[in-house]
Motif scaffolding. Structure first.
Motif, mmCIF file in Angstrom:
data_model
loop_
_atom_site.group_PDB
_atom_site.id
_atom_site.type_symbol
_atom_site.label_atom_id
_atom_site.label_comp_id
_atom_site.label_asym_id
_atom_site.label_seq_id
_atom_site.Cartn_x
_atom_site.Cartn_y
_atom_site.Cartn_z
ATOM 1 N N GLY A 1 35.224 29.752 25.924
ATOM 2 C CA GLY A 1 33.842 29.806 26.417
ATOM 3 C C GLY A 1 33.808 28.880 27.680
ATOM 4 N N LYS A 2 34.660 27.779 27.772
ATOM 5 C CA LYS A 2 34.637 26.954 28.879
ATOM 6 C C LYS A 2 35.672 27.560 29.763
ATOM 7 C CE LYS A 2 38.261 23.559 27.792
ATOM 8 N NZ LYS A 2 38.709 23.365 29.157
ATOM 9 N N SER A 3 36.405 28.220 29.543
ATOM 10 C CA SER A 3 37.347 28.677 30.600
ATOM 11 C C SER A 3 36.464 29.998 31.138
ATOM 12 C CB SER A 3 38.712 29.432 30.149
ATOM 13 O OG SER A 3 39.291 28.314 29.278
ATOM 14 N N LEU A 4 35.857 30.707 30.647
ATOM 15 C CA LEU A 4 34.995 31.817 31.215
ATOM 16 C C LEU A 4 33.985 31.007 32.166
ATOM 17 C CD1 LEU A 4 34.364 34.149 28.261
ATOM 18 C CD2 LEU A 4 35.799 34.593 30.294
ATOM 19 N N PHE A 5 33.355 30.056 31.891
ATOM 20 C CA PHE A 5 32.644 29.343 32.802
ATOM 21 C C PHE A 5 33.354 28.857 33.948
ATOM 22 C CE2 PHE A 5 30.296 25.724 34.469
ATOM 23 C CZ PHE A 5 29.019 26.091 34.248
ATOM 24 N N LEU A 6 34.461 28.255 33.899
ATOM 25 C CA LEU A 6 35.068 27.848 34.907
ATOM 26 C C LEU A 6 35.606 28.963 35.720
ATOM 27 C CD1 LEU A 6 36.971 25.711 36.593
ATOM 28 C CD2 LEU A 6 38.592 25.951 34.943
ATOM 29 N N GLY A 7 36.009 30.187 35.114
ATOM 30 C CA GLY A 7 36.500 31.321 36.042
ATOM 31 C C GLY A 7 35.315 31.922 36.782
ATOM 32 N N ALA A 8 33.969 31.842 35.937
ATOM 33 C CA ALA A 8 33.001 32.666 36.857
ATOM 34 C C ALA A 8 32.731 31.590 38.068
ATOM 35 C CB ALA A 8 31.537 32.680 36.021
ATOM 36 N N VAL A 9 32.663 30.235 37.987
ATOM 37 C CA VAL A 9 32.281 29.655 38.979
ATOM 38 C C VAL A 9 33.239 29.655 40.105
ATOM 39 C CG1 VAL A 9 31.901 27.244 39.782
ATOM 40 C CG2 VAL A 9 30.891 27.936 37.401
ATOM 41 N N SER A 10 34.668 29.795 39.616
ATOM 42 C CA SER A 10 35.751 29.786 40.560
ATOM 43 C C SER A 10 35.727 31.094 41.261
ATOM 44 C CB SER A 10 37.141 29.768 40.019
ATOM 45 O OG SER A 10 37.244 28.445 39.386
ATOM 46 N N CYS A 11 35.459 32.294 40.749
ATOM 47 C CA CYS A 11 35.307 33.529 41.303
ATOM 48 C C CYS A 11 34.036 33.649 42.336
ATOM 49 C CB CYS A 11 34.937 34.679 40.307
ATOM 50 S SG CYS A 11 36.560 35.109 39.308
ATOM 51 N N ALA A 12 33.197 32.971 42.008
ATOM 52 C CA ALA A 12 32.019 32.847 43.039
ATOM 53 C C ALA A 12 32.461 32.024 44.241
ATOM 54 C CB ALA A 12 30.784 32.344 42.077
ATOM 55 N N ALA A 13 33.011 30.542 44.050
ATOM 56 C CA ALA A 13 33.298 30.176 44.986
ATOM 57 C C ALA A 13 34.475 30.757 45.869
ATOM 58 C CB ALA A 13 34.092 28.910 44.695
ATOM 59 N N LEU A 14 35.195 31.492 45.269
ATOM 60 C CA LEU A 14 36.382 32.216 46.190
ATOM 61 C C LEU A 14 35.548 33.383 47.120
ATOM 62 C CD1 LEU A 14 39.233 33.028 46.729
ATOM 63 C CD2 LEU A 14 39.282 34.444 44.871
ATOM 64 N N GLY A 15 34.494 34.078 46.282
ATOM 65 C CA GLY A 15 33.846 35.037 47.104
ATOM 66 C C GLY A 15 33.106 34.483 48.429
ATOM 67 N N LEU A 16 32.605 33.409 48.314
ATOM 68 C CA LEU A 16 31.665 32.636 49.178
ATOM 69 C C LEU A 16 32.909 32.408 50.389
ATOM 70 C CD1 LEU A 16 29.422 30.357 47.461
ATOM 71 C CD2 LEU A 16 28.886 32.437 48.777
ATOM 72 N N GLN A 17 34.100 31.888 50.256
ATOM 73 C CA GLN A 17 35.121 31.322 51.036
ATOM 74 C C GLN A 17 35.589 32.617 51.814
ATOM 75 O OE1 GLN A 17 38.477 29.810 49.335
ATOM 76 N NE2 GLN A 17 39.302 28.871 51.058
ATOM 77 N N VAL A 18 35.975 33.757 50.970
ATOM 78 C CA VAL A 18 36.399 34.988 51.630
ATOM 79 C C VAL A 18 35.378 35.389 52.632
ATOM 80 C CG1 VAL A 18 36.955 37.169 51.159
ATOM 81 C CG2 VAL A 18 37.966 35.449 49.882
ATOM 82 N N GLN A 19 34.182 35.582 52.218
ATOM 83 C CA GLN A 19 33.040 36.048 53.078
ATOM 84 C C GLN A 19 32.880 35.288 54.420
ATOM 85 O OE1 GLN A 19 29.243 35.641 51.492
ATOM 86 N NE2 GLN A 19 28.306 37.545 52.594
ATOM 87 N N GLN A 20 32.763 33.885 54.174
ATOM 88 C CA GLN A 20 32.626 32.951 55.283
ATOM 89 C C GLN A 20 33.783 32.934 56.530
ATOM 90 O OE1 GLN A 20 31.786 29.166 53.813
ATOM 91 N NE2 GLN A 20 29.692 29.796 52.899
ATOM 92 N N HIS A 21 34.931 33.045 55.623
ATOM 93 C CA HIS A 21 36.345 32.895 56.503
ATOM 94 C C HIS A 21 36.766 34.490 56.790
ATOM 95 C CE1 HIS A 21 35.978 28.995 55.045
ATOM 96 N NE2 HIS A 21 36.695 28.789 56.183
ATOM 97 N N GLN A 22 36.024 35.505 56.552
ATOM 98 C CA GLN A 22 36.405 36.916 56.800
ATOM 99 C C GLN A 22 38.023 37.301 56.287
ATOM 100 O OE1 GLN A 22 36.615 37.241 61.193
ATOM 101 N NE2 GLN A 22 34.411 37.203 61.279
ATOM 102 N N ALA A 23 37.857 37.011 54.873
ATOM 103 C CA ALA A 23 38.784 37.581 53.818
ATOM 104 C C ALA A 23 40.133 36.635 54.204
ATOM 105 C CB ALA A 23 39.373 38.880 54.137
ATOM 106 N N HIS A 24 39.999 35.332 54.773
ATOM 107 C CA HIS A 24 41.124 34.556 55.068
ATOM 108 C C HIS A 24 41.197 33.321 53.788
ATOM 109 C CE1 HIS A 24 43.795 31.969 57.152
ATOM 110 N NE2 HIS A 24 43.219 30.704 56.723
ATOM 111 N N LEU A 25 42.195 33.536 53.159
ATOM 112 C CA LEU A 25 42.425 32.637 51.865
ATOM 113 C C LEU A 25 43.123 31.273 52.358
ATOM 114 C CD1 LEU A 25 43.122 35.543 49.464
ATOM 115 C CD2 LEU A 25 41.056 34.185 49.649
#
Length: 242
Positions: free
Chosen positions: A121-145
């Motif tokens: 459960g706690k890992s799923l929570f961490l994973g969901a937040v991390s995926c959301a943060a990654l999505g925002l980062q990719v969107q803001q930096h035009q797919a630049h990781l």
């Protein structure tokens, strides 16, 4: 669900703060600072109503002394007392506080539900937040990781290892262990973190391991604090007679 959300929130906050702090603080220094949990864990346990021994409070005092010594070292990314605590130091100390909160609260839930359920459960929570943060980062930096993310497999392999080893496996072992021991007792295992980190850093990141004497003294105090904090109290004359 409540346990997963609460522990997941602490874990996510700690992971984010520690990763952010590592951008400006060396790995070995960060490992010593994260050991400030030897100070935070007993304090939070006391706030939660757990009765602490004199040794636990002594361990907390040693943990505080160790933290101040590491923060005062200017050798590796530290600002020192004269220049104020660096942002990386504050973020790492914040991560230590978040991890300590998780350490104190995990036994409350781990004794009611299966440890695997809580870890998942706690890992799923961490994973969901991390995926959301990654999505925002990719969107803001035009797919630049990050620089060179297309150039090789090493970076992705390191991420996969971090997710499976220190991530998933460590989460399960942590919850499983704390299903039978309290928070202050668990702290003794975490007191070895700086030693393992210094060894691995010397092997994998040799340029990162330049530490001053204050950091080594402070780290030693933190390790001792973790051990002293879980020593059983001295028996009373009546108990000794029995």
């Amino acid at each position: 669900m409540l346990g997963s959300l609460e522990i997941g929130l602490y874990n996510t906050t700690g992971t984010t703060a520690q990763a952010w702090g590592l951008e400006v603080t060396g790995a070995t220094r960060s490992a010593f600072l994260i050991q400030a949990s030897a100070l935070f864990t007993p304090m939070l346990a006391a706030v939660g109503g757990q009765r602490l021994t004199t040794n636990a409070w002594l361990g907390s005092a040693l943990g505080l002394a160790g933290t101040l010594a590491v923060v005062g070292d200017t050798t590796q990314g530290g600002a020192g007392f004269g220049a104020g605590v660096s942002g990386g130091d504050l973020l790492t100390l914040g991560a230590a506080a978040a991890y300590s909160a998780a350490t104190v609260r995990i036994p409350v839930y781990a004794r009611r539900v299966q440890p695997l359920q809580l870890a998942l459960g706690k890992s799923l929570f961490l994973g969901a937040v991390s995926c959301a943060a990654l999505g925002l980062q990719v969107q803001q930096h035009q797919a630049h990781l990050w620089d060179g993310w297309r150039d090789g497999w090493q970076g992705w392999a390191a991420i996969a290892w971090s997710a499976s080893g220190p991530g998933a496996l460590a989460a399960y072992l942590h919850v499983q262990g704390q299903s039978s021991v309290d928070a202050v007792t668990a702290q003794i295992a975490f007191s070895a973190v700086p030693l393992w980190s210094a060894l691995l850093t010397a092997l994998l990141l040799p340029g990162d391991s330049a530490l001053g004497p204050l950091t080594w003294v402070g780290g030693g105090c933190m390790v001792i604090a973790g051990v002293v904090g879980v020593l059983p109290p001295k028996p009373t004359p009546a108990e000794a007679k029995k």
